[in-house]
Design an enzyme around this catalytic site. Structure first.
Site, short mmCIF file in Angstrom:
data_model
loop_
_atom_site.label_atom_id
_atom_site.label_comp_id
_atom_site.label_asym_id
_atom_site.label_seq_id
_atom_site.Cartn_x
_atom_site.Cartn_y
_atom_site.Cartn_z
CG HIS A 116 -1.68 1.26 1.43
ND1 HIS A 116 -1.33 2.22 2.35
CD2 HIS A 116 -2.79 1.72 0.80
CE1 HIS A 116 -2.21 3.22 2.29
NE2 HIS A 116 -3.10 2.94 1.35
CG HIS A 162 -0.61 9.87 0.86
ND1 HIS A 162 -0.73 9.74 2.22
CD2 HIS A 162 -1.78 9.40 0.34
CE1 HIS A 162 -1.90 9.22 2.53
NE2 HIS A 162 -2.55 9.00 1.39
#
Length: 601
Positions: A116, A162
């Site tokens: 992830h 991110h």
């Protein structure tokens, strides 16, 4: 003798660590030797009766082990026999057993080693983005790499970061080149790149060029727009696949345009956006959590991400709904998507409907999985027999902590995505699972998860019959004296070690508490010689957890090593077990000597 300073003027001496075999091992040697020597005939009998090895296994062991070279000349002494038992040649789970499972079934029939936010070096809010964690993950055998794609500051290129956080970006092209270079170092089976795409059509076209130019003929491109069934890992050897939601194809409509020249620009997050977005989202989730209907789910979810019905489940299907630019997306980009991700429309029951003509991938947060497992358990299993299900950590895990992976696996989820840059027990379980099948990153699901008979769909919560009992005996441990300074565990004396073991699996098999040996005081080579039993209903999903700690009277006990082993691949008999550090890296010398046996019911 080992000397420890007790105070300024006094020192205390302890006896040197003894390297001789424990009494229990000496008794085994006596039983299978004659005149203090074990010759080939006795060794073969030991291998068959104690180790439960086949004839071929015995021949291979004798032929390949450097510790058995003395066998043909003069036989083995008890010390040589003991060294062989402790060696890697006699491991409970061999390091390189090779791929042995059938690799010709569709991708949906396998658990896949999945990361992830694979580009993050640390926490989810402010760490650096880099290709280094991607390289580390691939070298470990991870087969699914996640990249979040955003426009750079000038909107003319693509960064990986991110979104809306303070993470520093890394160029997409750098990540792609590193993936190409290291994709097949640990395994020849396919690497899947999942893209979270926040790009305009022009930048999607740029990504398409990067993908085709970087990967060339190793990039798998399907001939059909949608697959009826997934290819097998064997068919996809040495291939790289792209998985993301297909971009929208916008139709011009007067009802959606204010003027012929109106366009919507893609806003690059400012520094303030990136700083306050995660904080704002956290409090939004906290406010939503206060509205939970407690009766609907019988107990309150404590992390403020509670879900009360299928409508609210939808909010947890996507980590983010990527912003998509106006205009018609480039066809080439769309055609590079080998595994189309499903965009949620409707409730969970609708999402889990199976299309006989098309396979897809669905994503659920760990919290959505918990609720879905409670209300739609068998539907999840049926869905994952044909389609791919990806589970990802909840958004509040800003420190890159992880969730327990077993719930996803027991419901058939192939891509249980964890933060590989972290450490802790959930990651230890993932390391243990993917030791299986030669460490190739693909583990065949057990038959119970693939049985599509509507009357026999697996239910992890059901009352299940007892199939096996695993007997685990822990004899001794060694190696800390080589890998650690004498005062690493205790400043004033040798360490006080204890070991503990437990099972992680379906709820009825999972150990509520780990079973623990006695503490052996002041000893670098502890001898416990204790046995424990574990009843197993679903051994195909059971992982054996092994941990060692050093007891500390005045403080928290010190970690001294751990490992996790797939129960279905354990070698029976007296075996060596190598331990790892907190991050799952093998300790150079630390091993336990244990005995494993199965009783069938």
């Amino acid at each position: 003798m080992t000397t420890y300073r007790v105070c300024f003027f006094f020192r205390r001496q302890y006896g040197a660590a003894s390297g001789e075999a424990p009494e229990a091992i000496q008794k085994v040697f006596e039983q299978y030797s004659e005149g203090g020597v074990m010759r080939e005939q006795e060794l073969r009998r030991f291998m068959k009766e104690v180790q439960k090895e086949s004839g071929a296994g015995v021949n291979d062991a004798i032929k390949e082990s450097k510790y058995l070279k003395a066998l043909h000349k003069k036989g083995l002494s008890v010390d040589e026999f003991y060294r062989y038992l402790f060696s890697d040649d006699n491991a409970a789970h061999p390091s390189h057993p090779g791929v042995y499972q059938d690799m010709t079934a569709p991708l949906s029939h396998y658990f896949i080693y999945t990361g992830h936010n694979s580009y993050l070096t640390g926490n989810q809010l402010s760490s650096d983005c880099s290709d280094v964690p991607i390289i580390k993950a691939l070298r470990r055998g991870v087969r699914v790499i996640e990249l979040d794609l955003w426009p750079n500051e000038t909107n003319n290129n693509v960064d990986v970061l991110h979104g809306r956080t303070l993470t520093t970006p890394v160029k997409l092209i750098k990540c792609l080149r590193s993936i190409k270079e290291h994709a097949f170092e640990a395994s020849p089976y396919p690497v899947i790149i999942t893209l979270e795409d926040h790009l305009t059509p022009n930048l999607q076209a740029k990504v398409a060029k990067m993908l085709t130019k970087t990967f060339g003929n190793i990039l798998y491109t399907p001939t059909l727009e949608s697959l009826e069934v997934f290819p097998s890992p064997e068919e996809l050897k040495m291939k790289i696949m792209i998985s993301t939601k297909p971009p929208k194809e916008y139709l011009e409509s007067k009802t959606t345009m204010t003027s012929p020249t109106t366009t919507t620009s893609h806003k690059v997050p400012t520094i303030c956006d990136r700083l306050f977005y995660p904080i704002t989202k956290f409090f939004e989730k906290e406010h939503e959590g206060q509205k939970v209907d407690e009766e609907a789910w019988s107990e309150e979810v404590s992390d403020h991400e509670a879900i009360t019905n299928d409508h609210e489940l939808n909010e947890h299907y996507q980590e983010e709904d990527p912003e998509e630019g106006n205009g018609k997306p480039p066809i080439k980009y769309k055609h590079l998507i080998a595994i189309a991700a499903k965009k949620m429309q409707g409730d969970l029951t609708e999402a889990l409907k199976i299309d006989p003509h098309k396979v897809t991938r669905l994503s659920l947060s760990e919290l959505a999985l918990e609720k879905a497992a409670s209300s739609h358990g068998t539907e999840l299993i049926r869905f994952t027999q044909r389609n791919l299900l990806r589970i990802f950590p909840k958004g509040t895990r800003v420190t890159s902590s992880n969730y327990k992976p077993l719930l996803g696996w027991m419901h058939g989820a192939q891509m249980v995505a964890l933060n590989m840059q972290g450490y802790g027990k959930p990651l230890w379980l993932v390391h243990g699972m993917f030791k299986a099948n030669g460490g190739c990153g693909y583990v065949k699901k057990p038959d119970i998860l693939l049985n599509d008979d509507p009357d026999q769909l697996f239910d992890p919560k059901a009352t299940l019959p007892l199939l096996k009992t695993l007997k685990v005996r822990i004899y001794t441990g060694d190696g800390w004296r080589f890998d650690f300074h004498k005062s690493h565990f205790d400043t004033f004396s040798p360490p006080d070690f204890y070991a503990r073991v437990g099972i992680a699996g379906v709820p009825v098999d999972t150990s509520t508490t780990m079973k623990q040996t006695k503490i052996i005081n002041d000893c670098w080579m502890p001898v416990w010689d204790e046995e424990f039993e574990f009843e197993l209903r679903v051994p195909e999903l059971a992982l054996l957890r092994i941990e060692v700690f050093e007891h500390d009277v005045s403080d928290q006990d010190d970690f001294a090593g751990q490992t996790c082993l797939p129960v279905w691949e354990l070698r029976t008999g007296i075996r060596s077990v190598s331990l790892c550090d907190r991050k799952g890296r093998p300790l150079k010398s630390v091993k336990l000597l244990m005995h494993f046996d199965f009783l069938f019911h």
